[in-house]
Design a protein around this motif. Structure first.
Motif, PDB file in Angstrom:
ATOM      1  N   UNK A  24       7.554 143.273  -7.443  1.00 57.00           N
ATOM      2  CA  UNK A  24       6.602 141.446  -7.210  1.00 57.00           C
ATOM      3  C   UNK A  24       4.957 141.166  -7.108  1.00 57.00           C
ATOM      4  N   UNK A  25       4.208 142.758  -8.201  1.00 54.89           N
ATOM      5  CA  UNK A  25       2.985 142.475  -8.805  1.00 54.89           C
ATOM      6  C   UNK A  25       2.472 141.436  -9.331  1.00 54.89           C
ATOM      7  N   UNK A  26       1.478 141.355  -9.891  1.00 51.97           N
ATOM      8  CA  UNK A  26       0.373 140.657 -10.420  1.00 51.97           C
ATOM      9  C   UNK A  26       0.207 140.994 -11.457  1.00 51.97           C
ATOM     10  N   UNK A  27       0.296 141.563 -12.774  1.00 52.76           N
ATOM     11  CA  UNK A  27       0.235 142.744 -14.041  1.00 52.76           C
ATOM     12  C   UNK A  27      -0.652 140.987 -15.133  1.00 52.76           C
ATOM     13  N   UNK A  28      -1.878 140.951 -14.848  1.00 52.19           N
ATOM     14  CA  UNK A  28      -2.542 139.524 -15.419  1.00 52.19           C
ATOM     15  C   UNK A  28      -2.810 140.172 -16.921  1.00 52.19           C
ATOM     16  N   UNK A  29      -3.233 141.357 -17.342  1.00 52.58           N
ATOM     17  CA  UNK A  29      -3.557 141.905 -18.554  1.00 52.58           C
ATOM     18  C   UNK A  29      -3.270 143.167 -19.579  1.00 52.58           C
ATOM     19  N   UNK A  30      -2.685 143.447 -19.821  1.00 57.23           N
ATOM     20  CA  UNK A  30      -2.623 145.017 -20.547  1.00 57.23           C
ATOM     21  C   UNK A  30      -3.464 144.623 -22.209  1.00 57.23           C
ATOM     22  N   UNK A  31      -3.842 146.503 -22.132  1.00 57.58           N
ATOM     23  CA  UNK A  31      -4.361 146.109 -23.959  1.00 57.58           C
ATOM     24  C   UNK A  31      -4.173 147.813 -23.810  1.00 57.58           C
ATOM     25  N   UNK A  32      -4.589 147.971 -24.811  1.00 53.68           N
ATOM     26  CA  UNK A  32      -4.058 149.133 -25.811  1.00 53.68           C
ATOM     27  C   UNK A  32      -5.331 150.496 -26.178  1.00 53.68           C
ATOM     28  N   UNK A  33      -6.662 149.729 -25.794  1.00 55.69           N
ATOM     29  CA  UNK A  33      -8.033 149.769 -25.962  1.00 55.69           C
ATOM     30  C   UNK A  33      -8.792 149.556 -24.668  1.00 55.69           C
ATOM     31  N   UNK A  34      -9.589 150.553 -24.641  1.00 53.19           N
ATOM     32  CA  UNK A  34     -10.457 150.852 -23.880  1.00 53.19           C
ATOM     33  C   UNK A  34     -11.748 149.743 -23.864  1.00 53.19           C
ATOM     34  N   UNK A  35     -11.606 149.435 -24.823  1.00 54.24           N
ATOM     35  CA  UNK A  35     -13.047 148.328 -25.521  1.00 54.24           C
ATOM     36  C   UNK A  35     -12.040 147.357 -24.680  1.00 54.24           C
TER      37      UNK A  35
END
Length: 219
Positions: A24-35
């Motif tokens: 039930x948590x809201x994962x608003x974005x994912x990324x594969x790099x630090x930038x």
């Protein structure tokens, strides 16, 4: 709770996102790099950022550098860093900025879902979640400090669990003692580390920072 995830392993990244969304948590974005994660943090203003230590292009310390930069940009951002194994220098580099709303866990903890979610919620609430293996290694590096030498083995156990972010009840449960005994040990720790009530500081935080700071300087 709004969450951003940074992990270069696509399978782990998506698996973690699915796990959190199922809770039930809201994962608003994912990324594969630090930038990429810094851009996502700027754009989505999450409550928590979960970052892998090693990411492209060099797979060395990009995650730690990003975590430190994210906290510089947004001091109120809770950060949970994941690492495949204990990396003391990276842990102390991250901790030097303070321990409020901060976690450093081994990736193996993710598989222990209840334990991982407890740590995540603790960090999101402004607390601390430091992996027991990290705490153990930091403690080993600080035992030459004369103030820490004053502590008994049981008091060191209590301080280590305080550093993990556990409250008195959880410490009592972990050590199989009463909360009264934990209170007694903590009072003794404060006395032996020369932390006075008159100092007008949170002595619990000060005690943890005392040995984490020593660990950082010895790293």
């Amino acid at each position: 709770m709004r969450i951003v995830i940074a992990e270069d392993d696509a399978l782990l990244r998506e698996g973690l996102a699915l796990l959190l969304r199922a809770e039930g948590l809201d994962v608003v974005a994912t990324a594969g790099t630090a930038d990429g994660v810094l851009d996502a943090i700027d754009t989505h203003k999450p409550d928590v950022a979960i970052l892998d230590v090693r990411m492209p292009p060099t797979h060395t310390d990009e995650g730690i550098v990003a975590a430190v930069e994210a906290r510089r940009r947004r001091p109120d951002l809770a950060v949970l860093v994941l690492s495949a194994y204990v990396e003391q220098s990276f842990a102390t580099e991250l901790l030097v900025g303070g321990v409020t709303g901060l976690g450093y866990l081994l990736k193996e903890r993710v598989g222990r879902v209840e334990e991982f979610l407890d740590a995540l919620n603790r960090v999101a609430s402004g607390g601390t979640a430091i992996d027991p293996e990290v705490v153990a290694q930091l403690f080993t590096r600080t035992r030459q400090d004369t103030r820490l030498e004053r502590l008994s083995p049981r008091e060191r156990d209590v301080l280590a669990l305080m550093a993990e972010g556990l409250g008195n009840g959880a410490i009592a449960e972990r050590l199989v003692v009463t909360e009264g005994a934990v209170h007694k040990h903590i009072r003794s720790i404060f006395a032996k580390l020369d932390l006075s009530p008159a100092d007008q500081v949170d002595r619990r935080v000060a005690a943890v920072l005392r040995y984490l700071d020593d660990a950082r300087r010895r790293a």
